[in-house]
Design a protein around this motif. Structure first.
Motif, PDB file in Angstrom:
ATOM      1  N   UNK A 197      21.983 -31.180 -29.862  1.00 11.03           N
ATOM      2  CA  UNK A 197      21.460 -29.827 -30.023  1.00 11.03           C
ATOM      3  C   UNK A 197      22.542 -28.874 -30.497  1.00 11.03           C
ATOM      4  N   UNK A 203      23.370 -29.368 -34.119  1.00 13.71           N
ATOM      5  CA  UNK A 203      22.331 -28.833 -34.991  1.00 13.71           C
ATOM      6  C   UNK A 203      22.415 -27.313 -35.119  1.00 13.71           C
ATOM      7  N   UNK A 204      22.808 -26.649 -34.023  1.00  8.96           N
ATOM      8  CA  UNK A 204      22.990 -25.198 -34.118  1.00  8.96           C
ATOM      9  C   UNK A 204      24.086 -24.857 -35.125  1.00  8.96           C
ATOM     10  N   UNK A 246      23.167 -25.621 -38.820  1.00  8.94           N
ATOM     11  CA  UNK A 246      22.192 -24.716 -39.449  1.00  8.94           C
ATOM     12  C   UNK A 246      22.616 -23.249 -39.298  1.00  8.94           C
ATOM     13  N   UNK A 269      21.038 -15.362 -35.621  1.00 10.37           N
ATOM     14  CA  UNK A 269      22.331 -15.892 -35.203  1.00 10.37           C
ATOM     15  C   UNK A 269      22.117 -16.799 -34.002  1.00 10.37           C
ATOM     16  N   UNK A 270      21.995 -18.085 -34.272  1.00 12.81           N
ATOM     17  CA  UNK A 270      21.836 -19.060 -33.200  1.00 12.81           C
ATOM     18  C   UNK A 270      23.118 -19.857 -33.075  1.00 12.81           C
ATOM     19  N   UNK A 271      23.877 -19.609 -32.006  1.00 16.17           N
ATOM     20  CA  UNK A 271      25.129 -20.353 -31.832  1.00 16.17           C
ATOM     21  C   UNK A 271      25.033 -21.322 -30.662  1.00 16.17           C
ATOM     22  N   UNK A 272      23.832 -21.552 -30.181  1.00 14.73           N
ATOM     23  CA  UNK A 272      23.648 -22.533 -29.105  1.00 14.73           C
ATOM     24  C   UNK A 272      23.910 -21.968 -27.717  1.00 14.73           C
ATOM     25  N   UNK A 273      23.674 -20.669 -27.524  1.00 13.96           N
ATOM     26  CA  UNK A 273      23.916 -20.066 -26.208  1.00 13.96           C
ATOM     27  C   UNK A 273      23.060 -20.727 -25.129  1.00 13.96           C
ATOM     28  N   UNK A 311      22.241 -23.854 -24.918  1.00 10.84           N
ATOM     29  CA  UNK A 311      22.883 -25.102 -24.512  1.00 10.84           C
ATOM     30  C   UNK A 311      24.216 -24.826 -23.816  1.00 10.84           C
ATOM     31  N   UNK A 360      23.611 -25.950 -45.378  1.00 12.19           N
ATOM     32  CA  UNK A 360      23.399 -26.795 -44.203  1.00 12.19           C
ATOM     33  C   UNK A 360      24.541 -27.779 -44.020  1.00 12.19           C
ATOM     34  N   UNK A 361      24.940 -27.970 -42.776  1.00 12.77           N
ATOM     35  CA  UNK A 361      25.956 -28.961 -42.461  1.00 12.77           C
ATOM     36  C   UNK A 361      25.323 -30.237 -41.934  1.00 12.77           C
ATOM     37  N   UNK A 413      25.367 -33.299 -38.710  1.00 13.92           N
ATOM     38  CA  UNK A 413      25.732 -33.556 -37.317  1.00 13.92           C
ATOM     39  C   UNK A 413      26.763 -34.688 -37.280  1.00 13.92           C
TER      40      UNK A 413
END
Lengths: 160, 300, 47
Positions: free
Chosen positions: B58, B61-62, B65, B75-79, B81, B149-150, B152
């Motif tokens: 997860x 993926x953050x 993307x 702005x999704x930095x995986x907070x 998780x 896009x990067x 994983x």
């Protein structure tokens, strides 16, 4: 004073025109529900290639240009190719790809409900549909040769 | 006995993380709502039986993307998780590695195969921070394609749990996927085999050298609510704790080292001198101790 | 024996609870779910 009858009609025509014109300019990723997908699957003669895809999926981004190329080549022969985006957060992500890759085939956005409705557990998955039924599944990204062979073999016995 | 309790909890956690047992019939993975919740241990979410999301998958993926997300104004930095892992970490530190991680459990089981055993050079334990920084965060966020896009990186090039739990089972369930086997798969199989072999000879090699999840939890070992305590005045440096430790930690060199996974084996089974205990938020709890080995009196 | 209760763990805990709640509120949950319910083929060595 009575408003002439043509005024509301003319207004309606103008509104419809304004809202429709931008869709001519670009291949717009429209939302679709499962019922819409089901309806689209009722195809006669030639098979429908229904591509389950997503913007965040790397192999999908590699496969879309290949499909675009094959679509240009086989469109005349009656190839029906439609992509459905499974992105959870709306059509915006897929729209960026459609614009950047200049995809010519129709692309819809159905979200994750597409996955449960059609038992899709990995993207990209190509559903090959005939007479309303999924006849075959191509799971995972394939190369151009594989896809072209598949398409041409299925197109050979259909009449556009 | 604590040892038996831990094995039961490890077994239960492995089954709970992989409780979708319909997969042989459905030939599919579980796709329910539970999958939006991360598992505390390393468990591939592409495993057909998996019921939860892999925290590392997860996170990657953050970051993979991140750029397209920013372009679309989010702005999704995986907070979600990071917060989840941080809550566990600040409560118990690296304890999940010992008690609920299926891949840790596997390594302990394989180490039981009788053989000559080896120790790794200490410096290698810092490898996991390199994997965390590079493969989980930096490479997925920085190495991007034309659309931003990067990839994983950890899942794609390293993670042996993914190959074992998802790659191999999916190839068995969906024969058409076998056509997609290529260099990537051989690379992942080589990594898996390498670790399976190392697991026989070395204690938890993956956890100590590679695991980015363990690396995240380890950062909390010193500050967590639950903490180990060393009593140097009682310690005779007999190294019994080190011999029993599933992570090869020399407890007497400092409690709460990065590789201490709080399995409590040293506390329960090794130390005869009462030099090891634990505390909860500063309150020492020696009274909970259930059993002390009473074999012999401490030698002078 | 002198026993002092530690407060730092709870400060850290609260910080991460806040991050967790922010994450949920900015809809990161569905981003996790979306990837968890689809197999990433090239992640598991296929394709």
């Amino acid at each position: 004073m009575k408003t002439p009858r043509f005024v509301p009609i003319l207004t309606a025509i103008i509104i419809v025109f304004i809202s429709v014109v931008p869709t001519f300019a670009q291949n717009k990723v429209e939302p679709i529900d499962i019922e819409g997908v089901n309806k689209m699957m009722i195809v006669q003669d030639c098979p429908l290639f229904l591509v389950a895809t997503a913007a965040w999926c790397g192999p999908c981004r590699q496969e879309l240009p290949i499909l675009n190329k094959l679509y240009a080549k086989y469109k005349e022969h009656g190839l029906k190719l439609v992509a459905i985006s499974l992105d959870a957060d709306g059509p915006a992500g897929m729209q960026r790809l459609v614009d950047a890759l200049d995809l010519k085939f129709p692309v819809y956005w159905a979200g994750e409900r597409m996955a449960s409705a059609y038992n899709i557990f990995g993207v990209p998955t190509i559903l090959i549909v005939r007479e309303g039924k999924v006849q075959e599944r191509i799971i995972g990204k394939r190369d151009e040769n594989f896809l072209e062979r598949k398409i041409s073999s299925l197109m050979s016995n259909c009449k556009p | 006995m604590m040892w038996v309790l831990r094995r039961w909890i490890q077994t239960a956690a492995t089954f709970l993380s992989n409780a979708y047992l319909m997969f042989p019939a459905s030939r599919n993975i579980y796709q329910g709502r539970l999958k939006s919740v991360c598992t505390p241990g390393l468990n591939c979410y592409s495993c057909p039986a998996a019921t939860g999301a892999c925290p590392l998958g997860s996170l990657q993926n953050f970051y993979a993307t991140l750029r397209p997300g920013l372009e679309q104004g989010r702005l999704h930095v995986g907070l979600y998780v990071i917060g989840f892992l941080g809550i566990i970490g600040s409560l118990v530190g690296r304890m999940p590695c010992a008690w609920v991680c299926p891949f840790g459990f596997l390594q302990e089981i394989i180490y039981k195969i009788p053989s000559r055993k080896f120790e790794i050079p200490h410096v290698l334990i810092y490898g996991k921070y390199v994997f965390l920084g590079l493969f989980i965060v930096i490479l997925p966020a920085v190495v991007v394609d034309d659309f931003g896009y990067g990839v994983t990186w950890f899942c794609k090039y390293v993670c042996p749990a993914g190959t074992l739990e998802a790659g191999i089972p999916m190839l068995a369930l969906q024969p058409s996927l076998r056509e997609l086997i290529g260099p990537l798969f051989y690379n992942k199989m080589a990594v898996l085999l390498l670790f399976l072999i190392l697991m026989v000879f070395i204690k938890r090699p993956f956890c100590r050298v590679v695991c980015p999840l363990g690396a995240i939890y380890s950062l909390f070992n010193r500050v967590s609510v639950f903490r180990m305590v060393h009593h140097p005045d009682k310690c005779v440096l007999c190294e019994e704790c080190y011999r029993h430790c599933p992570m090869g930690v020399r407890f007497y060199e400092g409690a709460n080292q990065v590789d201490c996974i709080r399995c409590l084996k040293c506390y329960q089974e090794s130390c005869k001198f009462g030099a090891i205990s634990y505390e909860v938020a500063g309150i020492r709890l020696p009274s909970i101790r259930t059993k002390r080995p009473e074999k012999e009196a401490p030698a002078d | 024996m002198k026993q002092e209760s530690r407060k730092i763990p709870f400060v850290v805990l609260v910080i991460f609870i806040i991050l967790f709640i922010i994450g949920i509120n900015i809809n990161e949950v569905s981003a996790v779910w979306e990837k968890a319910v689809q197999i990433c083929f090239n992640c598991i060595g296929i394709g």
